[in-house]
Design a protein around this motif. Structure first.
Motif, mmCIF file in Angstrom:
data_model
loop_
_atom_site.group_PDB
_atom_site.id
_atom_site.type_symbol
_atom_site.label_atom_id
_atom_site.label_comp_id
_atom_site.label_asym_id
_atom_site.label_seq_id
_atom_site.Cartn_x
_atom_site.Cartn_y
_atom_site.Cartn_z
ATOM 1 N N ILE A 319 38.754 -58.408 15.668
ATOM 2 C CA ILE A 319 37.535 -58.652 14.891
ATOM 3 C C ILE A 319 36.292 -58.337 15.722
ATOM 4 O O ILE A 319 35.380 -57.644 15.265
ATOM 5 N N ALA A 320 36.248 -58.852 16.955
ATOM 6 C CA ALA A 320 35.085 -58.620 17.819
ATOM 7 C C ALA A 320 34.888 -57.129 18.075
ATOM 8 O O ALA A 320 33.752 -56.624 18.072
ATOM 9 N N ALA A 321 35.988 -56.412 18.279
ATOM 10 C CA ALA A 321 35.891 -54.968 18.533
ATOM 11 C C ALA A 321 35.294 -54.240 17.334
ATOM 12 O O ALA A 321 34.527 -53.279 17.498
ATOM 13 N N ARG A 322 35.602 -54.693 16.141
ATOM 14 C CA ARG A 322 35.078 -54.028 14.947
ATOM 15 C C ARG A 322 33.605 -54.346 14.704
ATOM 16 O O ARG A 322 32.876 -53.509 14.170
ATOM 17 N N TYR A 323 33.165 -55.522 15.082
ATOM 18 C CA TYR A 323 31.722 -55.790 15.018
ATOM 19 C C TYR A 323 30.977 -54.952 16.054
ATOM 20 O O TYR A 323 29.912 -54.404 15.777
ATOM 21 N N ALA A 326 30.824 -51.459 14.667
ATOM 22 C CA ALA A 326 29.844 -51.307 13.591
ATOM 23 C C ALA A 326 28.427 -51.217 14.143
ATOM 24 O O ALA A 326 27.619 -50.386 13.708
ATOM 25 N N LEU A 327 28.114 -52.068 15.116
ATOM 26 C CA LEU A 327 26.772 -52.043 15.718
ATOM 27 C C LEU A 327 26.534 -50.747 16.488
ATOM 28 O O LEU A 327 25.424 -50.181 16.452
ATOM 29 N N ALA A 328 27.553 -50.280 17.192
ATOM 30 C CA ALA A 328 27.405 -49.036 17.945
ATOM 31 C C ALA A 328 27.279 -47.836 17.008
ATOM 32 O O ALA A 328 26.529 -46.894 17.290
ATOM 33 N N SER A 329 28.005 -47.864 15.891
ATOM 34 C CA SER A 329 27.905 -46.776 14.918
ATOM 35 C C SER A 329 26.504 -46.690 14.334
ATOM 36 O O SER A 329 26.038 -45.609 13.969
ATOM 37 N N ASP A 330 25.836 -47.850 14.272
ATOM 38 C CA ASP A 330 24.446 -47.880 13.789
ATOM 39 C C ASP A 330 23.444 -47.702 14.922
ATOM 40 O O ASP A 330 22.234 -47.823 14.695
ATOM 41 N N ARG A 331 23.965 -47.476 16.140
ATOM 42 C CA ARG A 331 23.157 -47.215 17.338
ATOM 43 C C ARG A 331 22.331 -48.431 17.770
ATOM 44 O O ARG A 331 21.358 -48.304 18.495
ATOM 45 N N ALA A 332 22.742 -49.623 17.320
ATOM 46 C CA ALA A 332 22.116 -50.846 17.809
ATOM 47 C C ALA A 332 22.721 -51.250 19.152
ATOM 48 O O ALA A 332 22.138 -52.038 19.896
ATOM 49 N N LEU A 333 23.901 -50.728 19.463
ATOM 50 C CA LEU A 333 24.541 -50.862 20.768
ATOM 51 C C LEU A 333 24.811 -49.444 21.276
ATOM 52 O O LEU A 333 24.738 -48.480 20.507
ATOM 53 N N PRO A 334 25.124 -49.292 22.555
ATOM 54 C CA PRO A 334 25.409 -47.953 23.089
ATOM 55 C C PRO A 334 26.437 -47.212 22.250
ATOM 56 O O PRO A 334 27.467 -47.778 21.861
ATOM 57 N N SER A 335 26.185 -45.938 21.986
ATOM 58 C CA SER A 335 26.993 -45.173 21.040
ATOM 59 C C SER A 335 28.448 -45.006 21.470
ATOM 60 O O SER A 335 29.324 -44.839 20.617
ATOM 61 N N PHE A 336 28.730 -45.076 22.780
ATOM 62 C CA PHE A 336 30.118 -44.871 23.214
ATOM 63 C C PHE A 336 31.031 -45.981 22.692
ATOM 64 O O PHE A 336 32.243 -45.793 22.553
ATOM 65 N N LEU A 337 30.457 -47.169 22.373
ATOM 66 C CA LEU A 337 31.259 -48.256 21.813
ATOM 67 C C LEU A 337 31.690 -47.963 20.383
ATOM 68 O O LEU A 337 32.546 -48.664 19.827
ATOM 69 N N GLY A 338 31.109 -46.948 19.777
ATOM 70 C CA GLY A 338 31.449 -46.580 18.410
ATOM 71 C C GLY A 338 32.460 -45.457 18.310
ATOM 72 O O GLY A 338 32.656 -44.899 17.220
ATOM 73 N N ARG A 339 33.118 -45.127 19.394
ATOM 74 C CA ARG A 339 34.113 -44.053 19.357
ATOM 75 C C ARG A 339 35.407 -44.525 18.701
ATOM 76 O O ARG A 339 35.829 -45.672 18.875
ATOM 77 N N VAL A 340 36.034 -43.615 17.966
ATOM 78 C CA VAL A 340 37.303 -43.886 17.293
ATOM 79 C C VAL A 340 38.404 -43.052 17.943
ATOM 80 O O VAL A 340 38.222 -41.854 18.179
ATOM 81 N N HIS A 341 39.528 -43.669 18.235
ATOM 82 C CA HIS A 341 40.641 -42.951 18.847
ATOM 83 C C HIS A 341 41.182 -41.902 17.877
ATOM 84 O O HIS A 341 41.410 -42.187 16.701
ATOM 85 N N ARG A 342 41.367 -40.686 18.357
ATOM 86 C CA ARG A 342 41.772 -39.585 17.471
ATOM 87 C C ARG A 342 43.113 -39.837 16.797
ATOM 88 O O ARG A 342 43.304 -39.495 15.627
ATOM 89 N N ARG A 343 44.050 -40.426 17.529
ATOM 90 C CA ARG A 343 45.392 -40.627 16.960
ATOM 91 C C ARG A 343 45.543 -42.000 16.312
ATOM 92 O O ARG A 343 46.064 -42.130 15.216
ATOM 93 N N LYS A 345 43.103 -44.067 15.366
ATOM 94 C CA LYS A 345 42.012 -44.397 14.449
ATOM 95 C C LYS A 345 41.546 -45.840 14.642
ATOM 96 O O LYS A 345 41.259 -46.567 13.692
ATOM 97 N N SER A 346 41.481 -46.256 15.898
ATOM 98 C CA SER A 346 41.061 -47.608 16.256
ATOM 99 C C SER A 346 39.752 -47.547 17.041
ATOM 100 O O SER A 346 39.427 -46.523 17.648
ATOM 101 N N PRO A 347 38.985 -48.659 17.069
ATOM 102 C CA PRO A 347 37.766 -48.713 17.882
ATOM 103 C C PRO A 347 38.136 -48.995 19.340
ATOM 104 O O PRO A 347 37.804 -50.045 19.888
ATOM 105 N N TYR A 348 38.804 -48.062 19.956
ATOM 106 C CA TYR A 348 39.478 -48.310 21.232
ATOM 107 C C TYR A 348 38.511 -48.652 22.367
ATOM 108 O O TYR A 348 38.821 -49.475 23.233
ATOM 109 N N VAL A 349 37.340 -48.018 22.392
ATOM 110 C CA VAL A 349 36.384 -48.309 23.467
ATOM 111 C C VAL A 349 35.854 -49.735 23.331
ATOM 112 O O VAL A 349 35.764 -50.483 24.317
ATOM 113 N N SER A 350 35.511 -50.137 22.121
ATOM 114 C CA SER A 350 35.032 -51.505 21.897
ATOM 115 C C SER A 350 36.124 -52.526 22.210
ATOM 116 O O SER A 350 35.852 -53.598 22.764
#
Length: 487
Positions: A319-323, A326-343, A345-350
């Motif tokens: 849950i925390a990783a998905r919040y 979401a914030l990183a995807s909106d650029r409210a947090l550093p954008s690298f936290l919004g990366r999705v794993h290619r295989r 499809k998880s928020p692996y960096v977060s």
């Protein structure tokens, strides 16, 4: 329809490469929720505390709270169909109360879940340390090694596709539920049908001095069900799956714990249960299981309690990783936290970032010499308040959102007005009780109460201030906050 005059964010569609994906059904999503509440940890740890405050009225309190949260779920589910985005409460509060409040709510959610999750490594470490050294006669390994190990395990699982976590959590939850059902049946059988029937469901009195604390602890056992919406992009048929899983989770959790409380009362006796819970809070469940089913089964229950903590921690980390995502995807947090794993499809960096935060905290508190027994009640209690405050803010956002829409899109009065009003009143009252009883909630002093309560409100107000800064200095980022599809 879209209505930009209500300050609702315009649609921002994520490209497929940067979108979470999964295939969870109703049962798997409900098990994710149940894992958050950690059934064995609740029955063995929290329920005796609730019995200490409520005595034989505990089952009725659970039933009452269940009814109130089902009413909350009415507006919640309706909102999930109108605000179709994976941002959870972040999206809901943004749609109802605006971008600044939405960002404040997102910070409450992110930090709140990270703090709640931090109870698990310390609790896991202490429990496993004692089990290995005392029960198994193994080496006495320091608690923090176990704590770091569980953090590594949950981080690897959270890194992977959500379906893997869902399958693991389902297996663990079924085993936990089976253990508690065995306890229930053994308790009811040991005392005979007439004794069980005579226990009944005693109703609490509004004048009971400890009713507020009992309600507060009972509501805390349901946390996690509200996170069903954060998995919108990772479930099959989101509208049906989220609504069914939400209602199933709330009703299931409430009835499950009500019956467990009833089993305690049947075993100990309605006149003795409160005193026994007060004098033997820590070992109430293990002693009862040992007496009813035997030592071997009690040891199995301890093993499953350990896996229960792992499941709970994994659920919270997801849950925390998905919040964070979401914030990183909106650029409210550093954008690298919004990366999705290619295989996966998880928020692996977060997911990894949350694990690193927990590991760093374990190392820091170990160096400072803080005992783990001090850490987990404060971590759990302080940010339980943060999530509770967020739920109250969200219930208000749901009400405001639908009331504002009535002029051009009138819908069911029950779903969009009556149920949300009841939810605001109920969660407002529980939030007040949490503030009034905060020292008992965290098991700490007045000084700690001031520190952590100030920190919680500062998170929400800080998010608002940050949003206002973005509106003034970086309007292009502000415009994308709370991105969602509004129907």
């Amino acid at each position: 329809m879209n209505n930009t005059s209500l300050d609702v964010p315009k649609v921002t569609r994520q490209n497929k490469e940067n979108r979470l994906s999964g295939n969870m059904g109703v049962g798997e999503l409900a098990m994710n929720v149940l894992a958050f509440s950690s059934p064995l940890a609740t029955v063995a740890g929290t329920l005796p505390v609730l019995l200490m405050f409520s005595g034989q009225t505990a089952p009725a309190i659970y039933i009452g709270v269940t009814l109130m949260l089902l009413i909350f779920s009415v507006g919640f589910v309706k909102m999930s169909r109108s605000v179709q985005g994976p941002g959870g409460f972040y999206s809901f509060v943004t749609a109802g109360l605006g971008k600044p409040a939405g960002l404040g709510g997102a910070f409450l959610a992110l930090i709140g879940y990270i703090f709640i999750g931090f109870f698990a490594p310390s609790f896991f470490g202490v429990t496993l340390q004692g089990f290995v050294a005392s029960t198994l006669g193994g080496p006495d390994i320091a608690w923090y090694w176990y704590a770091l190990a569980i953090t590594a395990v949950t981080t690897v699982l959270a890194y992977n596709r959500i379906d893997l976590s869902a399958k693991l959590l389902t297996i663990v939850m079924l085993l936990e539920v089976a253990v508690i059902i065995v306890f229930d049946i053994a308790s009811f059988s040991a005392n005979g049908l007439e004794t069980v029937q005579s226990v009944g469901f005693a109703l609490p009195s509004i004048t009971d001095a400890t009713l507020g604390l009992a309600l507060l602890f009972a509501v805390g056992n349901f946390f996690g069900f509200e996170a069903t919406v954060i998995y919108r992009d990772e479930v099959k048929d989101p509208d049906k799956t989220i609504s069914r899983a939400t209602y199933l989770a709330v009703a299931g959790i409430g009835l499950f714990y009500a019956v467990a409380a009833w089993a305690f009362i049947a075993f100990l006796g309605p006149e003795k249960v409160q005193g026994e819970a007060e004098s033997n809070t820590v070992n109430l469940f293990s002693d009862a299981v040992t007496g009813l089913v035997g030592r071997i089964f009690a040891d199995i229950a301890v093993l499953l309690l350990i896996t229960s903590v792992l499941a709970c921690m994994l659920s919270i980390q997801n849950i925390a990783a998905r919040y964070s995502f979401a914030l990183a995807s909106d650029r409210a947090l550093p954008s690298f936290l919004g990366r999705v794993h290619r295989r996966h499809k998880s928020p692996y960096v977060s997911a990894v970032a949350v694990g690193i935060v927990w590991a760093a905290a374990i190392i820091l508190f170990t160096v400072l010499g803080v005992a783990p027994e001090v850490l987990y009640p404060i971590a759990s209690g302080s940010e339980t308040f943060a999530v509770l405050l967020l739920m109250f803010i969200t219930s208000l956002a749901v009400l405001v959102y639908f009331v504002r829409r009535r002029s051009f899109a009138p819908e069911s009065v029950w779903k969009t007005v009556v149920a949300p009003v009841i939810s605001v009143l109920f969660l407002g009252a529980i939030t007040y009780l949490a503030i009034a009883n905060y020292p008992e909630l965290i098991g700490g002093s007045q000084l700690l109460t001031i520190i952590f309560m100030t920190f919680t409100f500062a998170l929400f107000l800080g998010g608002i201030a940050y949003a206002l800064f973005l509106r003034s200095k970086r309007p292009h980022i502000y415009a994308g906050l709370g991105r969602q599809r509004i129907d």
